[in-house]
Design a protein around this motif. Structure first.
Motif, PDB file in Angstrom:
ATOM      1  N   VAL A  57       0.749  -1.342   0.265  1.00  0.00           N
ATOM      2  CA  VAL A  57       0.053  -0.048  -0.119  1.00  0.00           C
ATOM      3  C   VAL A  57       0.877   1.205  -0.126  1.00  0.00           C
ATOM      4  O   VAL A  57       1.573   1.464   0.994  1.00  0.00           O
ATOM      5  CB  VAL A  57      -0.798  -0.072   1.161  1.00  0.00           C
ATOM      6  N   PHE A 114      -2.261  -5.293   0.988  1.00  0.00           N
ATOM      7  CA  PHE A 114      -3.571  -5.510   0.511  1.00  0.00           C
ATOM      8  C   PHE A 114      -3.688  -6.730  -0.146  1.00  0.00           C
ATOM      9  O   PHE A 114      -3.011  -6.907  -1.061  1.00  0.00           O
ATOM     10  CB  PHE A 114      -3.960  -4.025  -0.315  1.00  0.00           C
ATOM     11  N   LEU A 118      -6.615  -5.705   4.758  1.00  0.00           N
ATOM     12  CA  LEU A 118      -5.767  -4.515   4.765  1.00  0.00           C
ATOM     13  C   LEU A 118      -4.976  -4.752   5.980  1.00  0.00           C
ATOM     14  O   LEU A 118      -5.335  -4.289   7.141  1.00  0.00           O
ATOM     15  CB  LEU A 118      -6.514  -3.012   4.831  1.00  0.00           C
ATOM     16  N   SER A 140      -7.070  -8.141  -7.744  1.00  0.00           N
ATOM     17  CA  SER A 140      -7.114  -6.655  -7.500  1.00  0.00           C
ATOM     18  C   SER A 140      -6.032  -5.775  -8.062  1.00  0.00           C
ATOM     19  O   SER A 140      -5.214  -6.398  -8.424  1.00  0.00           O
ATOM     20  CB  SER A 140      -6.800  -6.820  -5.898  1.00  0.00           C
ATOM     21  N   ILE A 174      -4.064  -1.713  -7.157  1.00  0.00           N
ATOM     22  CA  ILE A 174      -4.169  -0.538  -6.084  1.00  0.00           C
ATOM     23  C   ILE A 174      -3.424   0.756  -6.690  1.00  0.00           C
ATOM     24  O   ILE A 174      -2.407   0.346  -7.514  1.00  0.00           O
ATOM     25  CB  ILE A 174      -3.667  -0.780  -4.863  1.00  0.00           C
ATOM     26  N   GLY A 224      -1.680   4.476  -2.946  1.00  0.00           N
ATOM     27  CA  GLY A 224      -2.274   3.727  -1.879  1.00  0.00           C
ATOM     28  C   GLY A 224      -3.761   3.848  -1.484  1.00  0.00           C
ATOM     29  O   GLY A 224      -4.008   3.396  -0.542  1.00  0.00           O
ATOM     30  N   ALA A 266      -8.397   1.201  -4.303  1.00  0.00           N
ATOM     31  CA  ALA A 266      -8.169  -0.012  -4.692  1.00  0.00           C
ATOM     32  C   ALA A 266      -9.198  -0.713  -5.533  1.00  0.00           C
ATOM     33  O   ALA A 266     -10.397  -0.185  -5.233  1.00  0.00           O
ATOM     34  CB  ALA A 266      -7.901  -1.096  -3.812  1.00  0.00           C
ATOM     35  N   TRP A 291     -12.654   0.628  -3.485  1.00  0.00           N
ATOM     36  CA  TRP A 291     -12.394   0.967  -2.159  1.00  0.00           C
ATOM     37  C   TRP A 291     -11.710   2.099  -1.583  1.00  0.00           C
ATOM     38  O   TRP A 291     -10.765   2.289  -2.494  1.00  0.00           O
ATOM     39  CB  TRP A 291     -11.584  -0.615  -1.711  1.00  0.00           C
ATOM     40  N   VAL A 333      -9.208   2.859   0.621  1.00  0.00           N
ATOM     41  CA  VAL A 333      -8.225   2.016   1.305  1.00  0.00           C
ATOM     42  C   VAL A 333      -8.078   2.762   2.616  1.00  0.00           C
ATOM     43  O   VAL A 333      -8.185   1.759   3.610  1.00  0.00           O
ATOM     44  CB  VAL A 333      -6.833   1.661   0.654  1.00  0.00           C
ATOM     45  N   LYS A 390     -10.976   2.099   4.783  1.00  0.00           N
ATOM     46  CA  LYS A 390     -11.249   0.593   4.610  1.00  0.00           C
ATOM     47  C   LYS A 390     -12.842   0.462   4.308  1.00  0.00           C
ATOM     48  O   LYS A 390     -13.439  -0.507   4.917  1.00  0.00           O
ATOM     49  CB  LYS A 390     -11.094  -0.160   6.134  1.00  0.00           C
TER      50      LYS A 390
END
Length: 376
Positions: A298, A305, A315, A330, A332, A336, A339, A351, A353, A356
């Motif tokens: 990340v 991740f 995570l 996935s 990212i 970071g 994602a 997401w 990150v 979360k």
């Protein structure tokens, strides 16, 4: 005689008084002299601190992103779902009206745009300083520029391409594949021309599952179903080192930000951390109930991740809520912050990150549903 005695006594008292005053003067001189020295030193120290504070302030001012542009024009789409804004710096930005999220941006400084107007839901009309009009589509489309390989040409790519990665400068593309249980194919391509640069002979004995360029672009790390992770030099294709320790397929590989260590994911339900220079296995991370399918470092941290069969997405040691039971892959972004993941349910998820949190879902396309849905 009496008068002389009286004058003498008076003189003695004056003398004693003079002595006392003299001693007091000396004491006061010492005291205030010392205080003066301390005060002068404190003043010099304060002045030095002031200069340092001024220097820090100047640096802070330079590093602060002060808004210097002014809003020039704005326009709503016909359905009022999108807002377009332009500023004096020539930046055009599209915003989602429902939540204020930025959607798309464009640098139009070279055109000198003065006004913008939506002519529908998907097209902007731009007016420059010379009163010329430009049309700008707000929904950009992908354009296929090149295809590498063909189903009828096994000479170029022997079978399926199961892994790929772009070099940090975007000039090279590495692809991986191979015949299952027979060979692991690793090739390097020129992105601008599509020409093959190099074939890494006998890279693996089984199909490749992951490829990653090192942060400096000098090395290629590969993972394979032959249970090995390997590293090669990009410049000449030479083999550097093998990393062995997984008891099942190695499903993915990742470099940490400084390029000094690597992480591998395995179908044996574990993650391993390796020292790149020595090949030493530094750490084994357990706790997964099914195979680990992908992993990424990340941003500039050593936090991982990861995705897996179950639990779906992690995570570090935290499991993200809203993930399917089985997540297959996935990606990212470099800082970071964002994602994306794909699972067996066919849904693409985006997401946030650091928080979360699930940001948006792209569900399986259908004739009735071709748009993204945002979680509440």
């Amino acid at each position: 005689i009496d008068k002389a005695r009286s004058d003498l006594e008076k003189s003695r008292k004056e003398w004693d008084k003079s002595i006392i005053n003299s001693e007091l003067s000396v004491k006061l001189a010492d005291r205030y002299g010392s205080e003066y020295i301390h005060a002068k030193a404190a003043s010099a120290e304060a002045e030095a601190q002031l200069k340092e504070n001024k220097a820090d302030l100047e640096i802070a001012i330079k590093n602060t992103d002060h808004p210097t542009s002014q809003l020039q024009s704005f326009s709503f789409s016909i359905d009022s779902k999108t807002l377009a804004t332009s500023n004096s710096d020539g930046q055009i930005q599209l915003w989602a009206c429902v939540d204020g999220e930025p959607l798309q941006s464009m640098d139009s400084s070279r055109y000198g745009i003065s006004e913008i107007h939506f002519t529908g839901n998907d097209q902007l009309l731009l007016l420059d300083e010379s009163y010329r009009l430009f049309k700008f589509p707000t929904r950009l489309h992908w354009i296929l520029t090149r295809t590498i390989g063909h189903i009828d040409d096994p000479e170029l790519l022997v079978d399926r391409v199961t892994a790929l990665d772009f070099s940090p400068d975007g000039k090279l593309l590495a692809t991986g594949g191979g015949w299952a249980s027979r060979s692991g194919e690793l090739k390097l391509w020129n992105v601008s021309t599509g020409q093959l640069i190099r074939t890494f002979k006998d890279a693996h004995s089984d199909t490749l599952t992951g490829i990653r360029f090192s942060p400096n672009g000098q090395f290629l790390a590969t993972s394979s179903t032959d249970r090995f992770m390997k590293v090669f030099k990009v410049k000449d294709g030479s083999f550097v080192r093998s990393f062995e320790g997984h008891t099942h397929h190695v499903t993915d590989v990742a470099w940490n930000p400084d390029g000094h260590q690597l992480a591998t994911a395995g179908a044996d339900q574990i993650i391993k951390i390796w020292n790149f220079k020595t090949g030493e296995q530094k750490k084994t991370i357990q706790g997964y109930r099914k195979q680990v399918t992908s992993l990424h470092y990340v941003g500039l941290t050593d936090q991982l991740f990861t995705t897996s069969g179950s639990p779906g997405i992690r995570l570090g040691e935290d499991t993200l809520k809203g993930a399917p039971d089985f997540t297959t892959d996935s990606a990212i972004n470099r800082d970071g912050q964002v994602a994306v993941t794909g699972g067996i349910d066919g849904v693409l998820r985006v997401w946030n990150v650091p928080e979360k949190a699930l940001r948006i879902e792209f569900k399986v396309p259908s004739s009735k549903n071709l748009t993204a849905s945002r979680p509440q």
